[in-house]
Structures are given as structure tokens and as C-alpha cells.
Design a protein around this motif. Sequence first.
Motif, PDB file in Angstrom:
ATOM      1  N   VAL A  24       0.846  -1.043   0.000  1.00 19.16           N
ATOM      2  CA  VAL A  24      -0.061   0.230   0.095  1.00 19.16           C
ATOM      3  C   VAL A  24       0.824   1.396   0.054  1.00 19.16           C
ATOM      4  O   VAL A  24       0.499   2.265  -0.627  1.00 19.16           O
ATOM      5  N   ALA A  25       1.989   1.232   0.782  1.00 13.32           N
ATOM      6  CA  ALA A  25       3.029   2.291   0.715  1.00 13.32           C
ATOM      7  C   ALA A  25       3.535   2.708  -0.818  1.00 13.32           C
ATOM      8  O   ALA A  25       3.288   3.888  -1.217  1.00 13.32           O
ATOM      9  N   ALA A  26       3.697   1.457  -1.344  1.00 13.71           N
ATOM     10  CA  ALA A  26       4.196   1.637  -2.824  1.00 13.71           C
ATOM     11  C   ALA A  26       3.231   2.131  -3.646  1.00 13.71           C
ATOM     12  O   ALA A  26       3.538   2.914  -4.541  1.00 13.71           O
ATOM     13  N   LEU A  27       2.074   1.731  -3.560  1.00 16.25           N
ATOM     14  CA  LEU A  27       0.646   2.317  -4.248  1.00 16.25           C
ATOM     15  C   LEU A  27       0.660   3.846  -3.963  1.00 16.25           C
ATOM     16  O   LEU A  27       0.652   4.481  -5.129  1.00 16.25           O
ATOM     17  N   ALA A  54      -7.666  11.200  -4.880  1.00 15.69           N
ATOM     18  CA  ALA A  54      -6.945  10.300  -5.525  1.00 15.69           C
ATOM     19  C   ALA A  54      -6.127   9.322  -4.605  1.00 15.69           C
ATOM     20  O   ALA A  54      -6.297   8.066  -4.837  1.00 15.69           O
ATOM     21  N   LEU A  55      -5.506  10.045  -3.693  1.00 16.25           N
ATOM     22  CA  LEU A  55      -4.638   9.143  -2.691  1.00 16.25           C
ATOM     23  C   LEU A  55      -5.472   8.278  -1.960  1.00 16.25           C
ATOM     24  O   LEU A  55      -5.025   7.098  -1.617  1.00 16.25           O
ATOM     25  N   PHE A  56      -6.709   8.869  -1.475  1.00 15.67           N
ATOM     26  CA  PHE A  56      -7.498   7.936  -0.410  1.00 15.67           C
ATOM     27  C   PHE A  56      -7.983   6.873  -1.333  1.00 15.67           C
ATOM     28  O   PHE A  56      -8.170   5.529  -0.796  1.00 15.67           O
ATOM     29  N   THR A  57      -8.632   7.129  -2.561  1.00 21.53           N
ATOM     30  CA  THR A  57      -9.156   6.050  -3.441  1.00 21.53           C
ATOM     31  C   THR A  57      -8.152   5.003  -3.527  1.00 21.53           C
ATOM     32  O   THR A  57      -8.419   3.770  -3.493  1.00 21.53           O
ATOM     33  N   ALA A  58      -6.708   5.184  -3.961  1.00 17.70           N
ATOM     34  CA  ALA A  58      -5.818   4.393  -4.302  1.00 17.70           C
ATOM     35  C   ALA A  58      -5.537   3.651  -3.294  1.00 17.70           C
ATOM     36  O   ALA A  58      -5.396   2.433  -3.315  1.00 17.70           O
ATOM     37  N   GLY A  59      -5.376   4.295  -2.138  1.00 20.37           N
ATOM     38  CA  GLY A  59      -5.148   3.453  -0.918  1.00 20.37           C
ATOM     39  C   GLY A  59      -5.974   2.610  -0.272  1.00 20.37           C
ATOM     40  O   GLY A  59      -5.737   1.338   0.133  1.00 20.37           O
TER      41      GLY A  59
END
Length: 237
Positions: free
Chosen positions: A36-39, A52-57
Motif C-alpha cells: 500500500v505504501a508503494a501504491l 485520488a490518494l485516498f481512493t488508491a490507498g
Amino acid sequence: MSTEAHPHEPHRAGTGQRLNWLRAGVLGANDGIVSVAALVVGVAGATTDSGALFTAGIAGLVGGAISMALGEYVSVSSQRDSERALIAKERRELRDMPEAELEELTGLYRARGLSDETARQVAVELTAHDALSAHLEIELHIDQDDLVNPWHAALSSAIAFTLGALLPLLAILLPPPDWRVPVTFAAVLIALAATGTLSAVLGGAPRLRAATRLVVGGALALLATWLIGTLLGTTVV
């Protein structure tokens, strides 16, 4: 002097299996931290948009937890099926050829260093008490009352991954935009050093080496995804 085991020593059945689950939990948490950190660091390299960060995480957390749980369930189910098949086979052999099984048990104890007479006596007494358990323990290293549970494995794996994934998710979302990536790098590397040390303690391995491997690997993963995100964020319209 009493020959009884001290009540506070870890002689309970299943201690080794509990340690294995703990190690698996540490590894699951590491997977959650790094993946998840890498993502999110990769996405942060391309955009500072919190949505976008929240959705990706969240997508990485949910998808990773489900994948880990499914993989652990399938793996442990296969292991349990194999153990059950071995138990059924041993039960048939004890029913159909008890004398041959007694000789086999005697030979196994003889191979452990007991004299012929002592090995035979131990085999006879254990067979009279619980022949199946005696064979499963020394021959197959299986405890029929402590078989692995795939649902427990799946749940613990999903929980461990989720707990690990929450760290980079919070680290990327809570700080101001300019501090998100550095804070996430620092939080992740500290967490990996801690979990690497813990896994080394549980496995009896050198602590510094285990922690260093995780920290270096995690740093390379974060750097690679951040560079990719930065490159795509500046070149893709």
C-alpha cells in the motif's frame, strides 16, 4: 526433585503452531505496509489530490486484504486436506496390519537412539494408550486435535495486512502535501525495521540483518514507484 514440568514453561500443545501464526501475521503486516505504501507513494508522485490518494490507498488495502485472505485460505485448506488424508491412511493401516505398525513404531524409536528393548516397550505402551496419536506424532508430526484452520488463517492474514496497510494510508493523507512523501517514507521504513526485528526474534535469526533486508527492500520499492508516478504525472496528459 519433582519430575513434573514447571507450570510456567511453554510446554502446551500447539505452541509451535502459534508461533508460526505470529510469524505469518508479521509477514502479512509487512505485505500491507510495503504494497500500500508503494501504491500511494506512486500516486503521490503523480498528483497531490487527496481524493485520488485516498481512493488508491483504500483500493490497495481492500484488494490486498482479500487477496491475502484468499491465498491463505486455499493454502491452509490444502494443508488440512493433506493432514486429514494422512490421518485416515494411518488409521486404516493400524486397523489392517497392527503388528507391522507396531514394528514400525519400534523402529522409529530405535532410530531415535533407544535400545531395542526400550524402543519395543515404549512402542507397546504408547500403542496400548493411543496407537493413532503415537504414530501421527513420531511418524508424521501431526496432532489430530490441533489441525490448522483455514478460516482462522484467512481472517488473521486479512487483519494483519489491513493493520499494516493503515500506516502508509494515514501517513500519506494526514500531513500537508509537501510532507506527504517524506513522512510516508520515514514511517514505513521505521515500521519495517520494527517488524523485521520482531520476525528475527521469533525465528531466532540475526536481528540487524533481517531488519536491514526489509528496510532496503522497502526503500527501493517506494523509490521505484515514486519515480514512476512522478514520470507519468509529468508526461501523461
